[in-house]
Design a protein around this motif. Structure first.
Motif, PDB file in Angstrom:
ATOM      1  N   LEU A 293      -1.367   4.281 -27.421  1.00  0.00           N
ATOM      2  CA  LEU A 293      -0.904   4.817 -26.141  1.00  0.00           C
ATOM      3  C   LEU A 293      -1.718   6.037 -25.737  1.00  0.00           C
ATOM      4  CD1 LEU A 293       1.062   4.877 -23.776  1.00  0.00           C
ATOM      5  CD2 LEU A 293       2.676   6.137 -25.241  1.00  0.00           C
ATOM      6  N   ALA A 294      -2.031   6.893 -26.696  1.00  0.00           N
ATOM      7  CA  ALA A 294      -2.816   8.090 -26.393  1.00  0.00           C
ATOM      8  C   ALA A 294      -4.210   7.718 -25.890  1.00  0.00           C
ATOM      9  CB  ALA A 294      -2.923   8.976 -27.637  1.00  0.00           C
ATOM     10  N   ILE A 295      -4.809   6.697 -26.485  1.00  0.00           N
ATOM     11  CA  ILE A 295      -6.148   6.259 -26.055  1.00  0.00           C
ATOM     12  C   ILE A 295      -6.090   5.666 -24.657  1.00  0.00           C
ATOM     13  CG2 ILE A 295      -7.969   4.566 -26.519  1.00  0.00           C
ATOM     14  CD1 ILE A 295      -7.422   5.078 -29.528  1.00  0.00           C
ATOM     15  N   TYR A 296      -5.149   4.764 -24.422  1.00  0.00           N
ATOM     16  CA  TYR A 296      -4.999   4.178 -23.093  1.00  0.00           C
ATOM     17  C   TYR A 296      -4.701   5.267 -22.054  1.00  0.00           C
ATOM     18  CZ  TYR A 296      -4.898  -0.771 -24.455  1.00  0.00           C
ATOM     19  OH  TYR A 296      -5.222  -2.020 -24.890  1.00  0.00           O
ATOM     20  N   GLY A 297      -3.792   6.164 -22.399  1.00  0.00           N
ATOM     21  CA  GLY A 297      -3.411   7.221 -21.469  1.00  0.00           C
ATOM     22  C   GLY A 297      -4.589   8.090 -21.076  1.00  0.00           C
ATOM     23  N   ALA A 298      -5.424   8.456 -22.050  1.00  0.00           N
ATOM     24  CA  ALA A 298      -6.585   9.302 -21.760  1.00  0.00           C
ATOM     25  C   ALA A 298      -7.576   8.587 -20.852  1.00  0.00           C
ATOM     26  CB  ALA A 298      -7.261   9.717 -23.059  1.00  0.00           C
ATOM     27  N   LEU A 299      -7.779   7.292 -21.078  1.00  0.00           N
ATOM     28  CA  LEU A 299      -8.741   6.547 -20.272  1.00  0.00           C
ATOM     29  C   LEU A 299      -8.232   6.321 -18.854  1.00  0.00           C
ATOM     30  CD1 LEU A 299     -10.037   4.072 -22.981  1.00  0.00           C
ATOM     31  CD2 LEU A 299     -11.332   5.892 -21.873  1.00  0.00           C
ATOM     32  N   TYR A 300      -6.943   6.049 -18.708  1.00  0.00           N
ATOM     33  CA  TYR A 300      -6.407   5.905 -17.356  1.00  0.00           C
ATOM     34  C   TYR A 300      -6.241   7.251 -16.661  1.00  0.00           C
ATOM     35  CZ  TYR A 300      -5.783   0.886 -17.167  1.00  0.00           C
ATOM     36  OH  TYR A 300      -6.019  -0.475 -17.094  1.00  0.00           O
ATOM     37  N   GLU A 301      -6.135   8.317 -17.426  1.00  0.00           N
ATOM     38  CA  GLU A 301      -6.161   9.653 -16.837  1.00  0.00           C
ATOM     39  C   GLU A 301      -7.510   9.887 -16.176  1.00  0.00           C
ATOM     40  OE1 GLU A 301      -4.335  12.933 -15.592  1.00  0.00           O
ATOM     41  OE2 GLU A 301      -3.340  11.715 -17.132  1.00  0.00           O
ATOM     42  N   LYS A 302      -8.564   9.377 -16.802  1.00  0.00           N
ATOM     43  CA  LYS A 302      -9.907   9.500 -16.249  1.00  0.00           C
ATOM     44  C   LYS A 302     -10.095   8.607 -15.024  1.00  0.00           C
ATOM     45  CE  LYS A 302     -14.733   8.295 -17.080  1.00  0.00           C
ATOM     46  NZ  LYS A 302     -14.735   7.378 -15.891  1.00  0.00           N
ATOM     47  N   SER A 303      -9.716   7.334 -15.158  1.00  0.00           N
ATOM     48  CA  SER A 303     -10.019   6.367 -14.097  1.00  0.00           C
ATOM     49  C   SER A 303      -9.002   6.367 -12.969  1.00  0.00           C
ATOM     50  CB  SER A 303     -10.100   4.958 -14.691  1.00  0.00           C
ATOM     51  OG  SER A 303      -8.826   4.517 -15.136  1.00  0.00           O
ATOM     52  N   GLY A 304      -7.765   6.745 -13.282  1.00  0.00           N
ATOM     53  CA  GLY A 304      -6.698   6.565 -12.313  1.00  0.00           C
ATOM     54  C   GLY A 304      -6.359   5.089 -12.146  1.00  0.00           C
ATOM     55  N   PHE A 305      -5.532   4.784 -11.168  1.00  0.00           N
ATOM     56  CA  PHE A 305      -5.038   3.410 -10.993  1.00  0.00           C
ATOM     57  C   PHE A 305      -5.444   2.802  -9.650  1.00  0.00           C
ATOM     58  CE2 PHE A 305      -2.305   5.403 -14.105  1.00  0.00           C
ATOM     59  CZ  PHE A 305      -2.134   4.417 -15.064  1.00  0.00           C
ATOM     60  N   GLN A 306      -6.297   3.492  -8.891  1.00  0.00           N
ATOM     61  CA  GLN A 306      -6.595   3.012  -7.551  1.00  0.00           C
ATOM     62  C   GLN A 306      -7.305   1.662  -7.575  1.00  0.00           C
ATOM     63  OE1 GLN A 306      -8.760   5.776  -5.086  1.00  0.00           O
ATOM     64  NE2 GLN A 306      -8.325   4.629  -3.218  1.00  0.00           N
ATOM     65  N   THR A 307      -8.363   1.548  -8.379  1.00  0.00           N
ATOM     66  CA  THR A 307      -9.060   0.270  -8.465  1.00  0.00           C
ATOM     67  C   THR A 307      -8.169  -0.780  -9.121  1.00  0.00           C
ATOM     68  OG1 THR A 307     -11.192   1.411  -8.616  1.00  0.00           O
ATOM     69  CG2 THR A 307     -11.136  -0.895  -9.287  1.00  0.00           C
ATOM     70  N   ALA A 308      -7.404  -0.375 -10.125  1.00  0.00           N
ATOM     71  CA  ALA A 308      -6.538  -1.319 -10.838  1.00  0.00           C
ATOM     72  C   ALA A 308      -5.461  -1.898  -9.927  1.00  0.00           C
ATOM     73  CB  ALA A 308      -5.903  -0.622 -12.044  1.00  0.00           C
ATOM     74  N   LEU A 309      -4.986  -1.135  -8.964  1.00  0.00           N
ATOM     75  CA  LEU A 309      -4.004  -1.664  -8.025  1.00  0.00           C
ATOM     76  C   LEU A 309      -4.665  -2.581  -7.001  1.00  0.00           C
ATOM     77  CD1 LEU A 309      -1.824   1.524  -7.470  1.00  0.00           C
ATOM     78  CD2 LEU A 309      -1.082  -0.612  -8.540  1.00  0.00           C
ATOM     79  N   GLN A 310      -5.902  -2.292  -6.651  1.00  0.00           N
ATOM     80  CA  GLN A 310      -6.615  -3.143  -5.704  1.00  0.00           C
ATOM     81  C   GLN A 310      -6.935  -4.502  -6.310  1.00  0.00           C
ATOM     82  OE1 GLN A 310      -7.222  -3.102  -2.627  1.00  0.00           O
ATOM     83  NE2 GLN A 310      -8.836  -4.634  -2.388  1.00  0.00           N
ATOM     84  N   VAL A 311      -7.504  -4.473  -7.507  1.00  0.00           N
ATOM     85  CA  VAL A 311      -7.805  -5.720  -8.238  1.00  0.00           C
ATOM     86  C   VAL A 311      -7.117  -5.639  -9.588  1.00  0.00           C
ATOM     87  CG1 VAL A 311      -9.592  -7.159  -9.276  1.00  0.00           C
ATOM     88  CG2 VAL A 311     -10.041  -6.012  -7.110  1.00  0.00           C
ATOM     89  N   PRO A 312      -6.078  -6.445  -9.801  1.00  0.00           N
ATOM     90  CA  PRO A 312      -5.823  -7.722  -9.140  1.00  0.00           C
ATOM     91  C   PRO A 312      -4.789  -7.743  -8.022  1.00  0.00           C
ATOM     92  CG  PRO A 312      -4.514  -7.590 -11.118  1.00  0.00           C
ATOM     93  CD  PRO A 312      -5.296  -6.302 -11.045  1.00  0.00           C
TER      94      PRO A 312
ATOM     95  N   PRO B 207       0.817  -1.221   0.000  1.00  0.00           N
ATOM     96  CA  PRO B 207       0.000   0.000   0.000  1.00  0.00           C
ATOM     97  C   PRO B 207       0.847   1.266   0.000  1.00  0.00           C
ATOM     98  CG  PRO B 207      -0.889  -1.590   1.554  1.00  0.00           C
ATOM     99  CD  PRO B 207       0.441  -2.134   1.098  1.00  0.00           C
ATOM    100  N   GLY B 208       0.530   2.139  -0.924  1.00  0.00           N
ATOM    101  CA  GLY B 208       1.196   3.434  -0.999  1.00  0.00           C
ATOM    102  C   GLY B 208       2.432   3.476  -1.867  1.00  0.00           C
ATOM    103  N   ARG B 209       3.075   2.338  -2.085  1.00  0.00           N
ATOM    104  CA  ARG B 209       4.340   2.358  -2.829  1.00  0.00           C
ATOM    105  C   ARG B 209       4.113   2.646  -4.310  1.00  0.00           C
ATOM    106  NH1 ARG B 209       9.805  -0.830  -1.560  1.00  0.00           N
ATOM    107  NH2 ARG B 209      11.094   0.283  -3.066  1.00  0.00           N
ATOM    108  N   ALA B 210       3.182   1.923  -4.919  1.00  0.00           N
ATOM    109  CA  ALA B 210       2.901   2.168  -6.338  1.00  0.00           C
ATOM    110  C   ALA B 210       2.325   3.566  -6.533  1.00  0.00           C
ATOM    111  CB  ALA B 210       1.948   1.114  -6.879  1.00  0.00           C
ATOM    112  N   GLU B 211       1.502   4.020  -5.576  1.00  0.00           N
ATOM    113  CA  GLU B 211       0.929   5.364  -5.700  1.00  0.00           C
ATOM    114  C   GLU B 211       2.034   6.416  -5.750  1.00  0.00           C
ATOM    115  OE1 GLU B 211      -2.370   2.936  -3.806  1.00  0.00           O
ATOM    116  OE2 GLU B 211      -0.182   2.960  -3.838  1.00  0.00           O
ATOM    117  N   ALA B 212       3.039   6.243  -4.900  1.00  0.00           N
ATOM    118  CA  ALA B 212       4.161   7.184  -4.903  1.00  0.00           C
ATOM    119  C   ALA B 212       4.978   7.063  -6.182  1.00  0.00           C
ATOM    120  CB  ALA B 212       5.042   6.939  -3.680  1.00  0.00           C
TER     121      ALA B 212
END
Length: 241
Positions: free
Chosen positions: A213-232, A155-160
């Protein structure tokens, strides 16, 4: 890709985004992505399936892509994704579907098949095997020191680590790391972070374009990575039992 349509479906109190092509009541194929993927990862397969006479659907999981974030991303579980899939089939009045999964999408399929076999006409898993109920277990303590999964589960390491870069750069680095067939993403020492393994000059894999990359980047800019780090990564698979 004009052949693919997009809409939102109310599922378990959240609006899930789905991409869809192929009409009518033809056999349905549902594509389930992994990380760092989204519905877009299946675009070519969806079109091919539709041309073959099937209906193709690719959802973004809760907290991924264009789907809503859950109210507490840090509490998201695989059981939530399984429940969402069942509710999605119900909402779309699909009695049975053929499931295709990649990466941790295979974990969703494995458990869904066990719990709701009457809703599955068949399935394909790629990149990871089918997990029987007795093998739904991560090899805790068996990862090499500095291994990306170990780092991202802390927890917290990937976020940083991720917080030093924009979403586009994070996705770029992850795809470069995951595309290497000769080595796993492992930090050299305690001071090196996973994002530091990739040099800015490293080219993208030949099958991954700047447009992608631009498409993926824009979508992850919207969603962030919080849920993605939790699952899986932070939800222990054995909790499914």
């Amino acid at each position: 890709m004009d052949e693919i349509e997009h809409k939102y479906v109310e599922v378990n109190g959240l609006k899930l985004h789905i991409a869809e092509t192929g009409k009518g009541f033809s056999p349905v194929v549902v594509f389930l992505h992994g990380f760092p993927e989204i519905w877009y990862s299946w675009r070519y397969q969806m079109i091919a399936i539709a041309k073959a006479g099937f209906r193709a659907i690719a959802p973004d999981y809760r907290g991924y892509g264009l789907s809503d974030q859950p109210p507490r991303p840090e509490k998201t579980t695989f059981s939530d994704l399984i429940s969402d899939l069942l509710a999605l089939l119900d909402a779309l009045t699909i009695s049975k579907a053929f499931l295709v999964g990649k990466d941790f999408g295979n974990i969703v399929i494995s458990r869904f098949v066990v719990l709701h076999k009457e809703r599955v006409s068949g399935f394909i898993t790629m990149g990871m095997p089918f997990f029987s109920p007795r093998t739904l277990e991560l090899p805790e303590g068996q990862f090499p020191e500095g291994f990306y999964i170990s780092r991202w589960r802390e927890p917290g390491r990937a976020e940083a680590d991720f917080g030093r870069f924009d979403a586009k750069t994070i996705v770029r680095n992850i795809y470069i790391l995951f595309a290497r067939s000769d080595e796993m993403p492992i930090a050299n020492d305690e001071k090196q972070e996973i994002m530091d393994i990739v040099l800015p000059s490293t080219p993208l894999p030949p099958w991954f374009t700047e447009e992608d990359l631009a498409i993926y980047g824009a979508l992850y800019e919207k969603s962030g990575f919080q849920t993605a780090l939790q699952v899986p990564y932070r939800f222990v698979i054995t909790q499914l039992e």
